[in-house]
Design an enzyme around this catalytic site. Sequence first.
Site, PDB file in Angstrom:
ATOM      1  N   LYS A  52       2.295  11.585  -2.253  1.00 40.83           N
ATOM      2  CA  LYS A  52       3.161  13.280  -1.409  1.00 40.83           C
ATOM      3  C   LYS A  52       3.498  13.897  -2.930  1.00 40.83           C
ATOM      4  O   LYS A  52       3.616  14.461  -2.915  1.00 40.83           O
ATOM      5  CB  LYS A  52       4.620  12.176  -1.188  1.00 40.83           C
ATOM      6  CG  LYS A  52       4.206  11.663   0.892  1.00 40.83           C
ATOM      7  CD  LYS A  52       3.458  12.415   2.003  1.00 40.83           C
ATOM      8  CE  LYS A  52       2.862  12.001   1.997  1.00 40.83           C
ATOM      9  NZ  LYS A  52       2.003  11.384   1.598  1.00 40.83           N
TER      10      LYS A  52
ATOM     11  N   SER B  85     -10.483  13.372  10.624  1.00 43.41           N
ATOM     12  CA  SER B  85      -9.120  14.090   9.923  1.00 43.41           C
ATOM     13  C   SER B  85      -7.528  13.705  10.657  1.00 43.41           C
ATOM     14  O   SER B  85      -7.303  14.162  11.518  1.00 43.41           O
ATOM     15  CB  SER B  85      -9.481  15.412  11.365  1.00 43.41           C
ATOM     16  OG  SER B  85     -10.034  15.363  12.454  1.00 43.41           O
TER      17      SER B  85
ATOM     18  N   ILE C 133       0.648  -0.637  -0.013  1.00 42.35           N
ATOM     19  CA  ILE C 133      -0.517   0.507  -0.118  1.00 42.35           C
ATOM     20  C   ILE C 133       1.030   1.411   0.115  1.00 42.35           C
ATOM     21  O   ILE C 133       0.463   1.681  -1.086  1.00 42.35           O
ATOM     22  CB  ILE C 133      -0.582  -0.013   0.977  1.00 42.35           C
ATOM     23  CG1 ILE C 133      -1.923  -1.225   0.969  1.00 42.35           C
ATOM     24  CG2 ILE C 133      -1.744   1.064   1.128  1.00 42.35           C
ATOM     25  CD1 ILE C 133      -2.589  -1.178  -0.246  1.00 42.35           C
TER      26      ILE C 133
ATOM     27  N   HIS D  82      22.584  28.707   9.562  1.00 43.05           N
ATOM     28  CA  HIS D  82      22.069  29.815   9.750  1.00 43.05           C
ATOM     29  C   HIS D  82      22.200  30.626   8.471  1.00 43.05           C
ATOM     30  O   HIS D  82      23.092  30.512   8.218  1.00 43.05           O
ATOM     31  CB  HIS D  82      22.375  31.445  11.286  1.00 43.05           C
ATOM     32  CG  HIS D  82      21.481  32.263  10.217  1.00 43.05           C
ATOM     33  ND1 HIS D  82      20.070  32.792  10.751  1.00 43.05           N
ATOM     34  CD2 HIS D  82      21.637  33.106   9.950  1.00 43.05           C
ATOM     35  CE1 HIS D  82      19.518  33.634  10.476  1.00 43.05           C
ATOM     36  NE2 HIS D  82      20.812  34.072  10.084  1.00 43.05           N
TER      37      HIS D  82
END
Length: 468
Positions: A49, A179, A39, A447
């Site tokens: 996706k 949900s 599946i 960063h």
Amino acid sequence: MAYDVIVLGSGPGGYPAAIRASQLGFKVAIIEKESLGGICLNWGCIPTKALLKSAQVFDYLKHSASYGINAAEPAVDFPAVIKRSRGVADKMSRGIQFLMKKNKIDVIMGFGKLVGKGKIEVTGADGNKQTLEGKYIILATGARSRQLPSMPIDGKKIIGYREAMVLPTQPKSMIVVGSGAIGVEFADFYHTLGTQVTVVEFMPRVVPVEDEEISKELEKQLKKKGITVLTNSEVTKVDTTGNGVKATIKSASGESVIEADVLLSAVGIAANIEGIGLEELGIKTEKGKISVDKSGATNVAGIYAIGDAAPGQALAHVASKEGITVAENIAYLEKKFPHKPEPIDYNNIPGCTYCSPEIASVGYTEKAAKDAGYEVKVGKFPFIASGKASAAGNTDGFVKVIFDAKYGEFLGAHMIGQGVTELIAEVVAARKLETTYHEILGAIHPHPTMSEAVKEAVAVAYGEATDI
């Protein structure tokens, strides 16, 4: 035909189990009734996706002006979206075929049933039968959509997740019942492409297994998009006699009827354990799952169960780890593996939901940690304060972390926002290594990245935040 190990089912639990067993020196066969990959690869994780990526691209195009890009008015080619998704799934399934051949695993197509100790009868699509013998058998039969009496799936107007992935035309309106991850992912996909969507949830909040703050934020974001969300609500009856569906919905305020082109039942899954010979061999089951011990063994010697057929979380990555662990346990018994594998820590399993914004979580929720007797320190860092999120134009959501106040143990993390499913692995690894807040703060995060939000949330929990 005799084997050392026979695996029944080739999903994300079965095929890794077969490969690991082969790597450890066993002669292995795998039985599959439909398509290699099960599946997950064919009708679950991977094709959904692909659908969601198409929806994301469409959404970007609709809002391209906010990035300084003037694009023509985009339009959805729904059959092409579905075709792309199926192409991705087919490619992945062919990849499993290659892996089976590479690892010298015999692939037997057909429906397998236990017919005696160490014996499986396989019925092919043509009705012909053959019997395989194996010293060890791993049951990896997966699961299917659970059905409720009030809305039996007919594949046309009342559909499950399989039909939702291959609808011939895009519905103008849809009711999504449930949900959880499946429900909100399909609700988001169809809404983004222009379908009017109503989500009906029996529990008091959406994604009810998640931390309460995550549920609250997701409901806010779904409503902000224009999705109707009805919690504390139940579909008691569905009328399919007309062109579409009429769903009778019972809630605290009374009964109402909602009409839509189609209703998607996403109320959970049921394990595929019927008709595979469990009763004949006396294999114990409980609450619709095959009972197993910490090593994945059933009560019948030589037979193991993994994935959605067993009691652990119904997640592909759990099934994969269980399959590998069972193969290594078998190898340990046969003196082909040097030590007994470490039992799986089911409290350190990441969960991911790929709607927009995404959800990712692991470990204790804040409530569960308190209920377990912990005094907690909680830190929350909103993406509105993230430079990378601002540059990307996706500032909705936050990262929430939970620590034991006494020892600094990393109890859990809960995230909602763009791309957070890629961030959760840091916390899983940190918890596996028994990392405390001190090591997270000491590890320099690059960063600007979204990953900084994890470190910043930890800094908030310990009063050391510099960016909020």
